[in-house]
Design an enzyme around this catalytic site. Sequence first.
Site, PDB file in Angstrom:
ATOM      1  N   CYS A   1      -0.360  11.638 -13.272  1.00 63.14           N
ATOM      2  CA  CYS A   1      -1.206  11.073 -11.979  1.00 63.14           C
ATOM      3  C   CYS A   1      -0.873  11.605 -10.612  1.00 63.14           C
ATOM      4  O   CYS A   1      -1.170  12.817 -10.735  1.00 63.14           O
ATOM      5  CB  CYS A   1      -0.932   9.467 -12.226  1.00 63.14           C
TER       6      CYS A   1
ATOM      7  N   HIS B   1      -2.875   7.625 -16.860  1.00 59.29           N
ATOM      8  CA  HIS B   1      -1.448   7.213 -17.067  1.00 59.29           C
ATOM      9  C   HIS B   1      -1.440   6.890 -18.738  1.00 59.29           C
ATOM     10  O   HIS B   1      -1.465   5.574 -18.962  1.00 59.29           O
ATOM     11  CB  HIS B   1      -1.318   5.918 -16.417  1.00 59.29           C
TER      12      HIS B   1
ATOM     13  N   GLU C   1       0.849   6.660 -20.799  1.00 63.00           N
ATOM     14  CA  GLU C   1       2.063   6.185 -21.161  1.00 63.00           C
ATOM     15  C   GLU C   1       1.946   4.520 -21.021  1.00 63.00           C
ATOM     16  O   GLU C   1       2.871   3.718 -21.257  1.00 63.00           O
ATOM     17  CB  GLU C   1       3.435   6.681 -20.276  1.00 63.00           C
TER      18      GLU C   1
ATOM     19  N   ARG D   1      -2.042  -8.463  -9.510  1.00 65.38           N
ATOM     20  CA  ARG D   1      -1.262  -8.119  -8.127  1.00 65.38           C
ATOM     21  C   ARG D   1      -2.085  -7.989  -6.887  1.00 65.38           C
ATOM     22  O   ARG D   1      -1.822  -8.474  -5.691  1.00 65.38           O
ATOM     23  CB  ARG D   1      -0.168  -6.939  -8.441  1.00 65.38           C
TER      24      ARG D   1
END
Length: 302
Positions: free
Chosen positions: A142, A235, A237, A249
């Site tokens: 990223c 991403h 992972e 958030r």
Amino acid sequence: MPIKVQSDLPAKKILEEENIFMMDETRALHQDIRPLQIAILNLMPLKEDTEVQLLRSMSNTPLQLDVTFLTTSSYVGHNTATSHLDKFYQTFEEIRKSKFDGLIITGAPVERMEFEEVTYWEELKQIMAWSRQNVTSTLHVCWGAQAGLYYHFGLKNRELDKKLSGIYKHLVLLRREPLVRGFDDIFYAPHSRYTEVAKEDIAACGELKILAESAEAGVFLCMTHDGRQVFVMGHPEYDRVTLDKEYKRDVDKGLAIAVPQNYYPNDDPKNRPLLMWRAHANALYTNWINYLVYQNTPYEWG
């Protein structure tokens, strides 16, 4: 795969509960083999979450990995306890005379800043320069991928009209490359970013080749011809709920943020997200370890 970490690393217990084989230092000392030395420069704010995600992604090869977590000395974040960093992390100065078979440079929440404005940019430049001679293959993820493309090849990133967040469909372009061995023609992967490196800039760089891309999310995977530098724009992972946590958030902060694409059933954040990318994420990390690290690294450095 036996992943060797410190016996009391919190991620070890979490992964053992998922039936992932983790090896502590005591048992590793009784095995007469050379484990692959993998360093992870963890620039993510929630470092313990990232530890679990990356170790999980690397858990599908029969090779033994000895993992060293790195943090920057020029900047210390506030989201991870100092005691955790002191106990489980090392700095570049502590390992700069060492050789590593593989290095992972993670993403970081600084992508809307100019690279030179990032507090630890000079330190990161030193690490990336060091990696050219002291690491067999480096996997940039990223923002880490954008930073690597800028440092190594001068490719600048650009800001998107809005945050790219969700699960996107990708097409494999070079099926004969070992890094995408076992991939389906179409696969899914998470993205969470405000910036990108343009496909035309990557394609124009003679030292790089593009292995996979998305019509919506752009280039996903590219690498140098020798496999010494690998760049993953998303991403892979991430676990099932990472995008969910990020979205909620941002909502709590009052940000004008869209629901992550192709993530919640019926695009309803009240629904449990579907996990659609883990198999290809595991294949990517396994292929990197097997083909670009293990097959190319010397048994003894130097």
